[in-house]
Design an enzyme around this catalytic site. Structure first.
Site, PDB file in Angstrom:
ATOM      1  N   SER A 214      -2.016  -0.659   2.933  1.00  0.00           N
ATOM      2  CA  SER A 214      -2.615   0.665   2.790  1.00  0.00           C
ATOM      3  C   SER A 214      -3.724   0.710   1.746  1.00  0.00           C
ATOM      4  O   SER A 214      -4.502   1.668   1.722  1.00  0.00           O
ATOM      5  CB  SER A 214      -1.537   1.694   2.432  1.00  0.00           C
ATOM      6  OG  SER A 214      -0.933   1.360   1.192  1.00  0.00           O
TER       7      SER A 214
ATOM      8  N   HIS B 297      -1.188   3.533  -4.772  1.00  0.00           N
ATOM      9  CA  HIS B 297      -2.319   4.223  -4.138  1.00  0.00           C
ATOM     10  C   HIS B 297      -3.298   4.684  -5.215  1.00  0.00           C
ATOM     11  O   HIS B 297      -3.035   4.577  -6.411  1.00  0.00           O
ATOM     12  CB  HIS B 297      -1.841   5.407  -3.301  1.00  0.00           C
ATOM     13  CG  HIS B 297      -1.342   5.004  -1.936  1.00  0.00           C
ATOM     14  ND1 HIS B 297      -0.764   5.893  -1.068  1.00  0.00           N
ATOM     15  CD2 HIS B 297      -1.329   3.794  -1.302  1.00  0.00           C
ATOM     16  CE1 HIS B 297      -0.411   5.255   0.042  1.00  0.00           C
ATOM     17  NE2 HIS B 297      -0.746   3.987  -0.092  1.00  0.00           N
TER      18      HIS B 297
ATOM     19  N   ASP C 191      -1.453  11.539   0.532  1.00  0.00           N
ATOM     20  CA  ASP C 191      -0.049  11.110   0.502  1.00  0.00           C
ATOM     21  C   ASP C 191       0.945  12.262   0.525  1.00  0.00           C
ATOM     22  O   ASP C 191       2.140  12.042   0.280  1.00  0.00           O
ATOM     23  CB  ASP C 191       0.210  10.270  -0.755  1.00  0.00           C
ATOM     24  CG  ASP C 191      -0.517   8.941  -0.714  1.00  0.00           C
ATOM     25  OD1 ASP C 191      -0.890   8.500   0.385  1.00  0.00           O
ATOM     26  OD2 ASP C 191      -0.715   8.347  -1.798  1.00  0.00           O
TER      27      ASP C 191
END
Length: 247
Positions: free
Chosen positions: A123, A162, A188
């Site tokens: 990701s 992230h 998210d």
């Protein structure tokens, strides 16, 4: 008596020779020794060069069966010597406690409960690849937009890596964060706990300050095959116990 006459005649014959013949015989007798010395001086450098230039003998490879038999023999010997067994067990315990001390030291220095994490998904590509190891720092510095952070979600065991997209600072001093994966199309909020729209500062385990490429693939493989993890740990412990200390 006859033997005495023969020796006397030979001695008389040698002493009766002229000096020139005796010198010639000395040179003749010296010839083979001189020839051997010359041959040795000429051939020895070539032999040394040939020995130096020749490849060393190939090392003998130990088969898996020999390795297993050697470990079994060492275990049997170790079991008979209780004092040596205790000594090796203490060495193994020292290694384990040293690793724990290093981990606790990193936690203290970085203020993070997980100072080292492994990227498990894609990701965050292309910034971070699957299998990269990240080093975290969770000092009290404020988190800024664009920083890569590792955060935890309630009721989830595995943290997420992230990038921070938005930061809201309230008048009370509290900070709200919104994150998103570089390779994801949406933020998210679908990953947060039910009803949670923002992350708090307490959810952050640390910001990424360093990386090692692909080194964490070993951890991913061990997580995918838990039995392999126990096998490797057992083998490592066995080698530590049967390690032969050089005098």
């Amino acid at each position: 008596a006859s033997g005495g006459r023969v020796e006397g005649s030979c001695s008389f014959a040698r002493s009766d020779r002229p000096p020139s013949q005796r010198a010639l015989l000395s040179y003749v007798n010296l010839g083979p020794a001189l020839l051997r010395a010359v041959v040795c001086c000429v051939c020895k450098p070539h032999q040394q060069r040939a020995a130096r230039d020749s490849p060393p003998p190939a090392p003998r490879l130990i088969t898996m069966r020999e390795l297993v038999n050697d470990q079994i023999f060492e275990l049997k010997k170790l079991w008979k010597n209780k004092r040596l067994l205790m000594h090796q067990a203490l060495n193994l315990a020292m290694i384990v406690f040293s690793a724990l001390m290093i981990w606790k030291g990193l936690m203290f220095l970085t203020k993070s409960e997980s100072p080292v994490v492994v990227v498990l998904s894609g990701s965050m590509e292309p910034a971070f690849q699957r299998g990269d190891i990240l080093f975290l720092n969770n000092q009290a510095n404020p988190v800024r937009v664009g920083e890569v952070v590792v955060f935890k979600i309630k009721d989830r065991d595995i943290p997420i890596v992230h990038r921070v997209m938005k930061v809201h600072e309230k008048a009370s001093g509290d900070v709200e964060l919104l994150t998103k994966g570089d390779n994801n199309r949406v933020d998210d909020r679908g990953l947060y706990a039910p009803g949670q729209l923002w992350l708090s500062r307490e959810d952050i385990l640390g910001r990424a300050v360093g990386t090692l490429r692909y080194v964490g693939m070993v951890t991913i493989i061990l997580n995918d095959y838990p039995a392999l993890k126990y096998v490797l740990v057992s083998i490592m412990g066995l080698f530590v116990l049967t390690n032969k200390e050089e005098a």
